[in-house]
Design an enzyme around this catalytic site. Sequence first.
Site, PDB file in Angstrom:
ATOM      1  N   ARG A 291      19.306 -21.258-150.640  1.00  0.00           N
ATOM      2  CA  ARG A 291      19.533 -19.839-150.877  1.00  0.00           C
ATOM      3  C   ARG A 291      20.852 -19.555-151.580  1.00  0.00           C
ATOM      4  NH1 ARG A 291      16.963 -17.501-145.182  1.00  0.00           N
ATOM      5  NH2 ARG A 291      14.799 -17.828-145.821  1.00  0.00           N
ATOM      6  N   GLU A 379      21.758 -14.455-133.559  1.00  0.00           N
ATOM      7  CA  GLU A 379      22.668 -14.330-134.697  1.00  0.00           C
ATOM      8  C   GLU A 379      24.090 -13.975-134.277  1.00  0.00           C
ATOM      9  OE1 GLU A 379      22.448 -12.307-139.183  1.00  0.00           O
ATOM     10  OE2 GLU A 379      20.826 -12.005-137.747  1.00  0.00           O
ATOM     11  N   LEU A 395      14.937 -17.690-136.623  1.00  0.00           N
ATOM     12  CA  LEU A 395      14.184 -17.480-135.394  1.00  0.00           C
ATOM     13  C   LEU A 395      14.359 -18.655-134.440  1.00  0.00           C
ATOM     14  CD1 LEU A 395      10.858 -15.775-136.555  1.00  0.00           C
ATOM     15  CD2 LEU A 395      12.711 -14.790-135.214  1.00  0.00           C
TER      16      LEU A 395
END
Length: 566
Positions: A291, A379, A395
């Site tokens: 990413r 998180e 997750l």
Amino acid sequence: MIPEPATIQTDVLVIGSGAAGMYAAIEAARGGAQVMLVDRSLIGRGGATVMAQMTVAAALDEEVPDDPRHHYEDTVAAGRGLCEETLARLLCEDAPECIRELDRWGVGWARKDGHITATTAPGHDRPRCVYVDFINTGPAVSKTLRGEIARHQRNIRKAGDLCIVDLIVDDGEASGAVGYHVPSAAPVTITAKATVLASGGLTRLYRRNSASANMGGDGYALALRAGASLIDMEFVQFFPIGHLAPRLIGMDPIMWDPFRYKLGGRLLNGRMEEFTSAYGSDEDGKYVLTRDLATYAILKEVEAGRGSPHGGAYLSFQHCSAADLRAAFGPVIDRLAANDIDLTRMPVEVAPIAHYHMGGVKADATMGTGVAGLYVAGEMVGGANGANRLSGNALTEAFVFGRRAGGSVAARCRRTPRPQLSARITRAATGLVSASGDSRKPVNTAAMISRLQTTMSDNVGPIRTGARLSRALDDIGALQAELGELPPGPGATAFDSQRLEWFDLRNMLVVARAIAQAALDRRESRGAHQREDFPQARLEWQRHQRIGLDEGELRISGSPTESSRS
């Protein structure tokens, strides 16, 4: 008139009801604790989990040979040398049991030949990421956990629409929290033997984001004010292919990731040319670019004048047949058609969008924070993912760290008496909840949030410079001065959006400052933190920056210059 205050006693207070919070509540209840699960939204229906349409990473060793150590190696490689080893190992080692437990609870993982199937995601060396078709993973997980919460209703009480303003710390121990009920404005005090912060990330700080409206970093600010430390705050992950155009209604802006997993969508610039090879990776029709690198490549093409019309890149599936698209995504194709999108005939435009935060509260393997009685999950936990999160681990950490936090607080409750707060502590804790500022000085809180999002997007985005970061800190300081020390008057009222936004800004501004200051101090480029004025990763910066609050001021430690002075 302010409604009568409410006082609640419980063993465990869990703040936030996404996957991490619900899993923590379930595990604490299984350990015999009485749990209070609170959220600003509806329980189990706000936050990031319910919006997550994609995959969950776990080395199940079913479809292909696998082992948690391989998952760990990929996690550490993505983290660019900054993963906290203990947390990263815990994440990978506990993931398979969490996936299988959710399977026993009926989540409905996609299956093939009698076993849970998996797909390959960017950064993984093999198929490892499980999912619920069709791009329904997050909603299915949320529904399953809500059902499990219901099965523990004797031990778990729930309260939605509750804005937590501050944690209560008495003699160095976290002893609960204070807040107010948004529909009635009633002040609420909750005393607890242990508190779990599971309120999610901070991507609402950015103009374009994939988060729900209540993810402005509340938990990080609550933890700081309670005496906990934050680490790695500069590492904000931007999802590279967030939907940009044409208009897409009723669908997640990050929905394109699983399409690329399965069908190998092509990233094209405004000239309809593939471009990732110019930035170190020739994708060759497959989705292999992590990413941080994909985000950098797209933004550089836009900067060079080769972007798509709306300022991003094209994502094309025109090489795929209608039959292949239908086989992979079933009814999703019909939902796209309702938005006038036909992937066999047109590309879509995508661009980076704020998606996730690698930093957070410094925690140990029990999810303890160093403040007795205060734990974190999901998180909220900093360090496990280092400088860049591996796809599929979000997750996973919600499940693993939520379950671990729940077990830890249950054990604490068995050996800890319920706190007895003095009237002085209670008055001090609830003071701000009921306070009101000068009504003659109106504050446009909605406009201030928009200004903060603009400065964070323009100056603390995926590509940074010292000048931009300094500008952001100046803007944040000006907003802080404008906000003032007390919420707007004349007093609390039901569904008072301005008052809620004031408390949001109180948290958002301190968290935004932590990100910008840590990014300014880190004079290198690593993972999701890219400094154009310091473009290379530097060995002396392979370290965490730690942030604490000292008499209202942020204190950052961990820079190479600091250690050389000691």
